[in-house]
Design a protein around this motif. Structure first.
Motif, mmCIF file in Angstrom:
data_model
loop_
_atom_site.group_PDB
_atom_site.id
_atom_site.type_symbol
_atom_site.label_atom_id
_atom_site.label_comp_id
_atom_site.label_asym_id
_atom_site.label_seq_id
_atom_site.Cartn_x
_atom_site.Cartn_y
_atom_site.Cartn_z
ATOM 1 N N LEU A 1 1.047 -1.268 0.262
ATOM 2 C CA LEU A 1 0.321 0.433 -0.137
ATOM 3 C C LEU A 1 0.758 0.896 -0.103
ATOM 4 C CD1 LEU A 1 -2.772 -1.128 2.506
ATOM 5 C CD2 LEU A 1 -2.899 -0.850 0.224
ATOM 6 N N GLN A 2 2.303 1.402 0.736
ATOM 7 C CA GLN A 2 3.337 2.476 0.299
ATOM 8 C C GLN A 2 3.815 2.180 -1.225
ATOM 9 O OE1 GLN A 2 3.742 5.499 1.050
ATOM 10 N NE2 GLN A 2 3.736 4.445 3.531
ATOM 11 N N TYR A 3 3.563 3.899 -1.221
ATOM 12 C CA TYR A 3 4.999 3.643 -2.267
ATOM 13 C C TYR A 3 6.439 3.340 -2.306
ATOM 14 C CZ TYR A 3 3.507 8.655 -2.508
ATOM 15 O OH TYR A 3 2.816 9.851 -3.184
ATOM 16 N N LEU A 4 6.861 2.049 -3.691
ATOM 17 C CA LEU A 4 7.940 1.594 -3.294
ATOM 18 C C LEU A 4 8.937 2.281 -4.738
ATOM 19 C CD1 LEU A 4 6.424 -1.720 -4.965
ATOM 20 C CD2 LEU A 4 7.118 -1.178 -2.975
ATOM 21 N N PRO A 5 10.128 1.417 -4.975
ATOM 22 C CA PRO A 5 11.302 2.242 -6.028
ATOM 23 C C PRO A 5 10.728 2.290 -7.440
ATOM 24 C CG PRO A 5 12.374 0.358 -4.295
ATOM 25 C CD PRO A 5 11.306 0.571 -4.014
ATOM 26 N N THR A 6 11.157 2.955 -7.836
ATOM 27 C CA THR A 6 10.496 2.880 -9.282
ATOM 28 C C THR A 6 11.304 1.829 -10.630
ATOM 29 O OG1 THR A 6 11.047 5.712 -9.021
ATOM 30 C CG2 THR A 6 10.675 4.600 -11.885
ATOM 31 N N LEU A 7 12.272 1.560 -10.195
ATOM 32 C CA LEU A 7 12.740 -0.014 -10.785
ATOM 33 C C LEU A 7 11.863 -1.021 -10.255
ATOM 34 C CD1 LEU A 7 16.226 -0.368 -10.968
ATOM 35 C CD2 LEU A 7 14.757 0.045 -12.197
ATOM 36 N N GLY A 8 11.323 -0.583 -8.994
ATOM 37 C CA GLY A 8 9.824 -1.552 -8.218
ATOM 38 C C GLY A 8 10.764 -2.980 -7.602
ATOM 39 N N TYR A 9 9.054 -3.574 -6.852
ATOM 40 C CA TYR A 9 9.741 -3.950 -5.559
ATOM 41 C C TYR A 9 10.608 -5.408 -5.740
ATOM 42 C CZ TYR A 9 8.244 -6.604 -1.730
ATOM 43 O OH TYR A 9 8.036 -7.746 -0.256
ATOM 44 N N GLY A 10 11.492 -4.976 -5.160
ATOM 45 C CA GLY A 10 13.164 -5.577 -4.642
ATOM 46 C C GLY A 10 13.244 -7.170 -4.546
ATOM 47 N N ASN A 11 11.596 -7.381 -4.295
ATOM 48 C CA ASN A 11 11.888 -8.747 -3.760
ATOM 49 C C ASN A 11 11.010 -9.456 -5.335
ATOM 50 O OD1 ASN A 11 12.658 -9.168 -1.259
ATOM 51 N ND2 ASN A 11 11.136 -9.285 -0.244
ATOM 52 N N LEU A 12 10.649 -8.667 -5.848
ATOM 53 C CA LEU A 12 9.885 -9.337 -7.217
ATOM 54 C C LEU A 12 11.107 -9.038 -8.149
ATOM 55 C CD1 LEU A 12 7.410 -9.498 -9.041
ATOM 56 C CD2 LEU A 12 6.844 -7.757 -9.157
ATOM 57 N N LEU A 13 11.779 -7.798 -8.191
ATOM 58 C CA LEU A 13 12.996 -8.058 -9.251
ATOM 59 C C LEU A 13 13.530 -9.439 -8.868
ATOM 60 C CD1 LEU A 13 13.845 -3.837 -8.268
ATOM 61 C CD2 LEU A 13 12.497 -5.032 -10.351
ATOM 62 N N THR A 14 13.645 -10.344 -7.589
ATOM 63 C CA THR A 14 14.875 -11.172 -7.860
ATOM 64 C C THR A 14 13.999 -12.452 -8.536
ATOM 65 O OG1 THR A 14 15.646 -9.876 -5.337
ATOM 66 C CG2 THR A 14 15.577 -12.318 -5.596
ATOM 67 N N LYS A 15 12.940 -12.363 -8.025
ATOM 68 C CA LYS A 15 12.008 -12.844 -8.841
ATOM 69 C C LYS A 15 11.778 -13.641 -10.219
ATOM 70 C CE LYS A 15 10.191 -16.046 -6.946
ATOM 71 N NZ LYS A 15 10.652 -18.044 -6.705
ATOM 72 N N LEU A 16 11.788 -12.144 -10.814
ATOM 73 C CA LEU A 16 12.044 -11.918 -12.166
ATOM 74 C C LEU A 16 13.292 -11.562 -12.891
ATOM 75 C CD1 LEU A 16 10.162 -8.631 -12.453
ATOM 76 C CD2 LEU A 16 9.429 -10.771 -12.802
ATOM 77 N N LYS A 17 14.084 -11.285 -12.039
ATOM 78 C CA LYS A 17 15.910 -12.331 -12.647
ATOM 79 C C LYS A 17 15.848 -13.732 -12.100
ATOM 80 C CE LYS A 17 17.768 -8.033 -11.241
ATOM 81 N NZ LYS A 17 18.341 -7.151 -9.934
ATOM 82 N N GLU A 18 15.504 -14.449 -11.413
ATOM 83 C CA GLU A 18 15.581 -15.985 -11.817
ATOM 84 C C GLU A 18 15.181 -16.723 -13.067
ATOM 85 O OE1 GLU A 18 13.721 -16.872 -7.604
ATOM 86 O OE2 GLU A 18 15.695 -16.405 -6.100
ATOM 87 N N ILE A 19 13.159 -15.829 -12.556
ATOM 88 C CA ILE A 19 12.904 -16.366 -13.618
ATOM 89 C C ILE A 19 13.936 -16.119 -15.144
ATOM 90 C CG2 ILE A 19 10.595 -15.488 -15.437
ATOM 91 C CD1 ILE A 19 9.135 -15.113 -12.780
ATOM 92 N N GLN A 20 14.536 -14.654 -15.592
ATOM 93 C CA GLN A 20 14.806 -14.208 -16.883
ATOM 94 C C GLN A 20 16.455 -15.507 -16.756
ATOM 95 O OE1 GLN A 20 13.315 -13.776 -18.013
ATOM 96 N NE2 GLN A 20 13.389 -11.163 -18.616
ATOM 97 N N ASN A 21 16.686 -15.662 -15.678
ATOM 98 C CA ASN A 21 17.919 -16.562 -15.408
ATOM 99 C C ASN A 21 17.859 -18.329 -16.049
ATOM 100 O OD1 ASN A 21 19.650 -15.217 -15.272
ATOM 101 N ND2 ASN A 21 19.434 -15.704 -12.757
ATOM 102 N N ARG A 22 15.888 -18.350 -16.084
ATOM 103 C CA ARG A 22 16.026 -19.886 -16.553
ATOM 104 C C ARG A 22 15.647 -20.237 -17.568
ATOM 105 N NH1 ARG A 22 11.402 -23.428 -14.692
ATOM 106 N NH2 ARG A 22 10.367 -21.985 -13.881
ATOM 107 N N PHE A 23 14.949 -19.160 -17.891
ATOM 108 C CA PHE A 23 14.752 -19.328 -19.502
ATOM 109 C C PHE A 23 15.099 -18.576 -20.193
ATOM 110 C CE2 PHE A 23 10.083 -19.685 -16.547
ATOM 111 C CZ PHE A 23 9.972 -21.144 -17.208
#
Length: 417
Positions: free
Chosen positions: A72-94
């Motif tokens: 419910l709060q403001y986030l860094p512009t790049l995105g939520y850090g934990n989600l960014l970590t998950k997305l990096k895992e997805i990109q590494n995997r595929f």
């Protein structure tokens, strides 16, 4: 590669927001630090105490306490850090292990925002741009304000014709003409053709991009909706020169209403694009980002793969239903290639030079809706023999009925010639 070469004048003048940079530091503060800088509303004033949702597979997911406060709060512009970590895992995997010291990810409001910001970062008015036609209309609309010189590349049943691109680039270099800085490509289950570009053509296109110093803007929202036994090799996976800007979307595998996409590319490119987000929407919905993160962590790799497999099978069956209806009702009236992915069939109507009246008048009178082919070209005044047919949401009965009505409308148009 000199990334500065690809930035237009406006991009070079953009500077990071001081307040947004301060906000980024706030998110990295250690416990006990005192925040007297950020304009953050206090979470105690928010009316929400808990959110929860249930997955189709039966799991219940709950957002409360600290996670709800983040959602419910403001986030860094790049995105939520934990989600960014998950997305990096997805990109590494595929797409193979990525060098995250040289690359990063920006979460965007759908894939379309990422594409628009990429064009705004690179293009000056009148710049040449290579684009495979037919192309998704909203991408063409994003390009229109730049009044680009369209270098339109024809497609066959396997996508863009590499020899055509090579001939055009060679000719332009030989004559000293302005060279394009970007190639836009929708390589997997493309909208509107349903083509999945084969790996050998992808490698050749990347080779040309390196040879002629061009950025590949890889728009791949249907990557997980390809109907092949193995996923195609992405341009990101072969990118050794940091010249690929890859745009992904959650719209087709989670929900378009969540408005979540993400851009992967060299840090220089992505951080420039971050400034566009800073100065427009600050960041993408925190709640959507937290829901996506909770969903991905609930699934883990096995659950994610199972979900993607279900989606592929769902749309494969829809595709097969559409092909049966076309064979049954259209016969010699039309021709097409079987889609190898995505949600669309690109149908060529034999005997008609322009399908505009067929789609916008005749079919509508019969209460069946298609997308006219002219809308997928850079020149809407140019006639098109094609119709885009979507099989994503219609029932098998409606698919059969809709194609039968299309056949009636085509015969009526042919009689009127």
């Amino acid at each position: 590669m000199d990334s500065d070469y690809f930035f237009n004048k406006a991009t070079k003048q953009r500077k990071p927001s001081v307040l947004r940079e301060i906000a980024n530091k706030i998110f990295k503060m250690s416990k006990g630090s005192i925040n007297l800088a950020g304009g953050f509303p206090d979470v105690q004033t928010f009316p929400f105490q808990e959110f929860s949702f249930k997955l189709r597979t039966g799991e219940h997911v709950r957002l409360a306490d600290k996670e709800l406060a983040v959602a419910l709060q403001y986030l860094p512009t790049l995105g939520y850090g934990n989600l960014l970590t998950k997305l990096k895992e997805i990109q590494n995997r595929f797409h193979g292990p990525q060098d995250w010291n040289a690359k990063t990810i920006l979460i965007t409001c759908g894939a379309q925002q990422g594409l628009a910001y990429a064009f705004e970062m690179i293009l000056e008015r009148g710049d040449p741009v290579i684009i495979a036609e037919p192309a998704f209309e909203l991408v063409l609309n994003s390009l229109k304000p730049f009044e680009p010189e369209y270098i339109s590349i024809a497609q066959d049943s396997m996508g863009v014709i590499i020899e055509d691109i090579e001939n055009i680039l060679s000719t332009r270099r030989k004559h000293g003409w302005s060279m394009p800085k970007v190639i836009y490509i929708n390589p997997t289950g493309s909208n509107p053709t349903g083509i999945v570009m084969p790996n050998d053509r992808r490698r050749e296109l990347y080779r040309l991009a390196c040879e002629y110093n061009i950025i590949i803007l890889e728009d791949d929202p249907y990557f997980f909706l390809n109907f092949q036994k193995e996923n195609p090799i992405s341009f990101l996976s072969m990118d050794t020169e940091s010249r690929v800007i890859r745009v992904d979307s959650f719209s087709k595998i989670m929900s378009p209403g969540m408005r979540l996409g993400y851009v992967t590319g060299s840090t220089e490119f992505v951080l420039k694009m971050e400034m566009f987000v800073q100065n427009s929407i600050l960041h993408v919905s925190s709640l959507s980002q937290m829901v996506a993160y909770k969903l991905l962590t609930t699934w883990n790799d096995q659950g994610f793969d199972a979900h993607v497999a279900r989606i592929k099978e769902f749309y494969r069956q829809k595709r097969d239903c559409m092909m049966r209806a076309v064979a049954k009702h259209l016969g010699e009236l039309a021709e097409c290639c079987e889609p190898a992915g995505g949600m669309f069939l690109w149908l060529k109507i034999d005997g008609l030079q322009d399908t505009k009246r067929l789609v916008t008048e005749n079919c509508l009178e019969k209460h069946v809706i298609f997308a006219p082919g002219f809308s997928f070209g850079s020149d809407h005044q140019k006639p098109s023999q094609y119709v885009r047919v979507s099989y994503s949401v219609a029932s098998p009965e409606d698919i059969d009925r809709g194609i039968s009505l299309l056949a009636v409308a085509i015969r009526e148009e042919l009689l009127m010639r």
